[in-house]
Write an enzyme that holds these catalytic residues in place. Structure first.
Site, PDB file in Angstrom:
ATOM      1  N   GLY A 221       0.821  -1.259   0.160  1.00  0.00           N
ATOM      2  CA  GLY A 221      -0.044   0.101  -0.209  1.00  0.00           C
ATOM      3  C   GLY A 221       0.891   1.340  -0.009  1.00  0.00           C
ATOM      4  N   ALA A 224       2.887   6.084   3.418  1.00  0.00           N
ATOM      5  CA  ALA A 224       2.232   6.584   4.574  1.00  0.00           C
ATOM      6  C   ALA A 224       1.894   5.649   5.348  1.00  0.00           C
ATOM      7  CB  ALA A 224       1.245   7.673   4.343  1.00  0.00           C
ATOM      8  N   THR A 225       1.065   4.842   5.162  1.00  0.00           N
ATOM      9  CA  THR A 225       0.333   3.493   5.795  1.00  0.00           C
ATOM     10  C   THR A 225       1.493   2.714   6.258  1.00  0.00           C
ATOM     11  OG1 THR A 225      -1.766   3.630   4.475  1.00  0.00           O
ATOM     12  CG2 THR A 225      -1.553   1.591   5.984  1.00  0.00           C
ATOM     13  N   GLY A 226       2.622   2.351   5.351  1.00  0.00           N
ATOM     14  CA  GLY A 226       3.658   1.490   5.721  1.00  0.00           C
ATOM     15  C   GLY A 226       4.192   2.003   6.681  1.00  0.00           C
ATOM     16  N   GLU A 243       5.777  -3.561   0.567  1.00  0.00           N
ATOM     17  CA  GLU A 243       5.713  -2.946  -0.577  1.00  0.00           C
ATOM     18  C   GLU A 243       4.969  -1.661  -0.797  1.00  0.00           C
ATOM     19  OE1 GLU A 243       7.599  -4.353  -2.895  1.00  0.00           O
ATOM     20  OE2 GLU A 243       7.825  -6.467  -2.370  1.00  0.00           O
ATOM     21  N   CYS A 277       1.673  -0.040  -8.926  1.00  0.00           N
ATOM     22  CA  CYS A 277       3.001   0.524  -8.287  1.00  0.00           C
ATOM     23  C   CYS A 277       4.054   0.985  -9.006  1.00  0.00           C
ATOM     24  CB  CYS A 277       3.002  -0.476  -6.874  1.00  0.00           C
ATOM     25  SG  CYS A 277       3.288  -2.079  -7.554  1.00  0.00           S
TER      26      CYS A 277
END
Ligand code: NAD
Length: 469
Positions: A221, A224-226, A243, A277
């Site tokens: 994803g 920021a969420t990582g 990833e 991506c």
């Protein structure tokens, strides 16, 4: 094999209790997704903990056999799965889109099942005998995005299952039906409780990432969420494969043939209508052939039909959601206002339903323009002119992400020299974004860490254990 309606019904909650999912091409309802809570997540984790030891005890051969059967099951339901994916995600059935994605699910399951995974003897000198083994982790959490929802779920679950783990999947709230349906089909071949999809929101994802019973998170994803997941996983020292986002550069060297590369450049950038991506998101072209590359690319792009995914003619679809549509539209508008030249597209027809944004090429754009520096994640490609290869390499490496990159040239050796100078997890030559279940894939810099695919991908779903003696 079930009919499309039966497959959809099998994953639907009782009428009126779910969340209606809308088709991004038409605005019509596709179906209802269950609204799962953190309590449902707890139940899924408990079931996974119960199912995992027996699955691990089966050993590699039996687990591989089950995954091969799961691949067959996906193929038997391929058309129904592709139709649902097309309706929910928006991508056309045809072209490198929905049928292609379902085909990739079967292919990745098969490679994960058949890649040899033996203990390695690391020292055997007569005095010392040391072996490296990979043991199951336990229960793995898989959190995914909305762009390639089925394929990315398989990238996460296939190696996890092969290595003897149970998996709890948290799909994107934009595309839960695709993932629920895929898991329903794969579960025809797996023991109860081993693989569960929890169709919840960000709160469910966050709980999964911090949960004591989860040994590893496979996350695909945004960056920021990582970063949020790194933080919430810290207390339990969870293993992570991340990833994350990319903003891939392609460099066209002066000796490239614009006509010969135009088609592959197009698909490198516009696969899945740019919502990929590792798609080409910034194209650097040498000044000698800048005009010719722009012209050939525009010819190819102008000929690609965009529309409702269920129409077999179309190879480009809508953006999956309004937020992503707005990102693309605003970036192109800002580029236009800053004086960039819109070669093609840039003029969405807002009178029609659906989040359709036309394939857009933007030339004569400044390298610092946000359309270049931010991940547009849609069908808009900035084309930047350069004079020297050093300058192109410097610009390509200037961002803090590095998922993929590509070099385009008539001379493979020259291209390989430039490739070695690029900061990216994969550098392709005369193609972009071609992933392969046998070849490791992962990001550099803030595009993430850890490898997926191949034997490295299997090892990432195990706990290394050395037996020394
Ligand atoms: P996103 O980060 O918004 O959401 C991804 C998932 O994370 C969703 O399931 C979401 O519910 C969940 N989530 C959100 N907040 C969370 C939290 N605090 N804790 C745990 N889970 C949480 O990403 P997206 O918009 O769905 O996907 C697009 C992004 O994904 C792009 O940046 C794209 O480049 C990236 N992507 C990367 C790869 C890769 O292989 N590197 C592949 C596909 C997409």
């Amino acid at each position: 094999m079930e009919t499309y309606d039966a497959l959809l019904a099998s994953i639907s909650p009782a009428s009126g209790t779910g969340r209606t999912i809308l088709d991004p091409a038409t605005g019509e309802a596709v179906g209802e997704a269950p609204i799962h809570s953190v309590e449902d997540l707890e139940q899924a984790i408990t079931a996974a903990q119960a199912a995992q030891p027996a699955w691990a005890a089966l050993g590699h051969d039996a687990r591989s056999a089950a995954l091969l059967k799961a691949a067959d099951a996906v193929e038997r339901s391929a058309e129904e799965l592709a139709r649902l994916l097309s309706r929910e995600q928006g991508k056309p059935l045809n072209g490198p889109n929905a049928r292609f994605e379902v085909g990739a699910c079967a292919a990745w399951l098969r490679v994960a099942a058949t890649t040899p995974m033996e203990p390695e003897t690391v020292v055997d000198d007569g005095e010392t005998h040391a072996e490296l083994h990979y043991k199951p982790i336990g229960v793995v959490g898989a959190i995914g995005p909305w762009n390639w929802p089925m394929m990315i779920t398989v990238w996460q679950i296939a190696p996890a299952l092969r290595m003897g783990n149970a998996v709890v999947v948290k799909p994107s709230e934009y595309t839960p039906l695709s993932v629920l349906a895929l898991a329903k089909v794969i579960n025809e071949e797996l023991p109860e409780g081993l693989l569960t999809v929890v169709s919840g929101g960000r709160d469910v994802g966050a709980r999964l990432a911090e949960h004591r019973a989860i040994g590893k998170i496979m996350f695909t994803g945004s960056t920021a969420t990582g970063k949020a997941i790194i933080k919430s996983s810290a207390d339990t020292v969870k293993r992570l494969t991340l990833e994350l986002g990319g903003n891939d550069a392609g460099i066209v060297l002066p000796d490239a043939d614009p006509t010969a590369i135009a088609q592959d450049l197009f698909w490198g950038a516009f696969i899945n209508t740019g919502q990929t991506c590792a798609a080409l998101k910034r194209l650097y072209v040498h000044t000698d052939i800048y005009g010719a590359v722009c012209e050939e690319l525009a010819k190819v792009a102008a000929a690609m039909p965009m529309g409702n995914g269920l129409d077999e003619n179309n190879v480009l679809g809508p953006l999956q959601n309004k937020a992503q549509y707005d990102v693309v539209a605003n970036l192109v508008e800002a580029a236009r206002e800053a004086g960039a030249r819109i070669l093609l597209g840039g003029n969405p027809d807002t009178s029609q339903p659906g989040y359709f944004y036309p394939a857009t090429l933007v030339a004569d754009i400044d390298n610092n323009n946000p359309l270049v520096t931010e991940e547009q994640f849609g069908p808009a490609l900035p084309i930047i002119r350069y004079d020297t290869v050093d300058e192109a390499v410097e610009k390509a490496n200037a961002l803090d992400v590095g998922l993929g990159a590509s070099v385009w040239s008539a001379n493979r050796d020259t291209a390989r020299e430039v490739a070695a100078r690029l900061q990216a997890g994969t550098v392709w030559i005369n193609k972009h974004g071609a992933v392969d279940p046998r070849i490791p894939f992962g990001g550099a810099k803030q595009s993430g860490y850890g490898l997926e695919f191949g034997v490295e991908g299997l090892k990432a779903l195990g706990v290394p254990q050395v037996i020394n003696g």
